[in-house]
Write a protein that holds these residues in place. Structure first.
Motif, PDB file in Angstrom:
ATOM      1  N   GLY A 139      -1.419 -32.073  22.614  1.00  0.00           N
ATOM      2  CA  GLY A 139      -2.271 -33.313  22.714  1.00  0.00           C
ATOM      3  C   GLY A 139      -1.211 -34.440  23.428  1.00  0.00           C
ATOM      4  N   THR A 140      -0.026 -34.380  23.386  1.00  0.00           N
ATOM      5  CA  THR A 140       0.988 -35.138  23.962  1.00  0.00           C
ATOM      6  C   THR A 140       1.100 -34.866  25.393  1.00  0.00           C
ATOM      7  OG1 THR A 140       2.424 -35.209  21.914  1.00  0.00           O
ATOM      8  CG2 THR A 140       3.467 -35.791  24.011  1.00  0.00           C
ATOM      9  N   ILE A 141       1.075 -33.685  25.716  1.00  0.00           N
ATOM     10  CA  ILE A 141       1.006 -33.537  27.278  1.00  0.00           C
ATOM     11  C   ILE A 141      -0.363 -33.780  27.787  1.00  0.00           C
ATOM     12  CG2 ILE A 141       0.730 -31.443  28.996  1.00  0.00           C
ATOM     13  CD1 ILE A 141       2.841 -29.951  26.887  1.00  0.00           C
ATOM     14  N   GLY A 186      -2.530 -40.161  35.458  1.00  0.00           N
ATOM     15  CA  GLY A 186      -3.556 -40.181  36.371  1.00  0.00           C
ATOM     16  C   GLY A 186      -4.298 -41.703  36.345  1.00  0.00           C
ATOM     17  N   TYR A 187      -4.353 -42.458  35.262  1.00  0.00           N
ATOM     18  CA  TYR A 187      -4.628 -43.730  35.006  1.00  0.00           C
ATOM     19  C   TYR A 187      -3.774 -44.718  35.949  1.00  0.00           C
ATOM     20  CZ  TYR A 187      -5.930 -48.245  33.054  1.00  0.00           C
ATOM     21  OH  TYR A 187      -6.333 -49.452  33.047  1.00  0.00           O
ATOM     22  N   LEU A 188      -2.667 -44.433  35.817  1.00  0.00           N
ATOM     23  CA  LEU A 188      -1.583 -45.442  36.583  1.00  0.00           C
ATOM     24  C   LEU A 188      -1.909 -45.002  38.079  1.00  0.00           C
ATOM     25  CD1 LEU A 188       1.538 -45.247  34.269  1.00  0.00           C
ATOM     26  CD2 LEU A 188       0.019 -46.963  34.675  1.00  0.00           C
ATOM     27  N   THR A 189      -2.015 -43.874  38.651  1.00  0.00           N
ATOM     28  CA  THR A 189      -1.986 -43.502  39.982  1.00  0.00           C
ATOM     29  C   THR A 189      -3.323 -43.844  40.448  1.00  0.00           C
ATOM     30  OG1 THR A 189      -2.684 -41.370  39.556  1.00  0.00           O
ATOM     31  CG2 THR A 189      -0.344 -41.677  40.016  1.00  0.00           C
ATOM     32  N   THR A 190      -4.510 -43.857  39.675  1.00  0.00           N
ATOM     33  CA  THR A 190      -5.935 -44.199  40.455  1.00  0.00           C
ATOM     34  C   THR A 190      -6.368 -45.455  39.936  1.00  0.00           C
ATOM     35  OG1 THR A 190      -7.156 -43.143  38.372  1.00  0.00           O
ATOM     36  CG2 THR A 190      -6.523 -41.729  40.411  1.00  0.00           C
ATOM     37  N   GLY A 191      -5.984 -45.935  38.764  1.00  0.00           N
ATOM     38  CA  GLY A 191      -6.201 -47.206  38.352  1.00  0.00           C
ATOM     39  C   GLY A 191      -7.696 -47.118  37.624  1.00  0.00           C
ATOM     40  N   SER A 192      -8.244 -46.183  37.272  1.00  0.00           N
ATOM     41  CA  SER A 192      -9.500 -46.015  36.560  1.00  0.00           C
ATOM     42  C   SER A 192      -9.532 -45.213  35.367  1.00  0.00           C
ATOM     43  CB  SER A 192     -10.627 -45.904  37.541  1.00  0.00           C
ATOM     44  OG  SER A 192     -10.607 -44.465  38.259  1.00  0.00           O
ATOM     45  N   ARG A 245      -3.109 -37.764  31.437  1.00  0.00           N
ATOM     46  CA  ARG A 245      -3.979 -38.892  31.509  1.00  0.00           C
ATOM     47  C   ARG A 245      -3.525 -40.214  31.936  1.00  0.00           C
ATOM     48  NH1 ARG A 245      -9.563 -39.109  30.258  1.00  0.00           N
ATOM     49  NH2 ARG A 245     -10.434 -41.015  29.534  1.00  0.00           N
ATOM     50  N   MET A 246      -2.442 -40.512  31.237  1.00  0.00           N
ATOM     51  CA  MET A 246      -1.631 -41.926  31.593  1.00  0.00           C
ATOM     52  C   MET A 246      -1.179 -41.929  33.009  1.00  0.00           C
ATOM     53  SD  MET A 246       0.429 -42.634  28.187  1.00  0.00           S
ATOM     54  CE  MET A 246       1.134 -44.214  28.818  1.00  0.00           C
TER      55      MET A 246
END
Length: 57
Positions: free
Chosen positions: A41-43, A51-57, A48-49
């Motif tokens: 779950g941590t991995i 991916g969120y920081l690099t794509t912004g969505s 996911r974080m």
């Protein structure tokens, strides 16, 4: 039909060899499983974080 019969024979043999785990062994298995779930779950959260920081969505 022969493969099915062989499967049941092998399954029966395995069940005859196995034994019920003791309380200490059961607790160890629960701990290992819990640690594995938390680790996966941590991995997943980190990926996911990222991916969120690099794509912004």
């Amino acid at each position: 039909m022969e493969k099915l019969k062989s499967f049941f024979t092998e399954s029966r043999r395995v069940l005859m060899v196995t034994k019920k785990p003791g309380w200490k062994e059961f607790k160890m298995a629960v701990k290992i499983t819990g640690i594995g779930m938390i680790l996966i779950g941590t991995i997943g959260l980190i990926i996911r974080m990222i991916g969120y920081l690099t794509t912004g969505s």
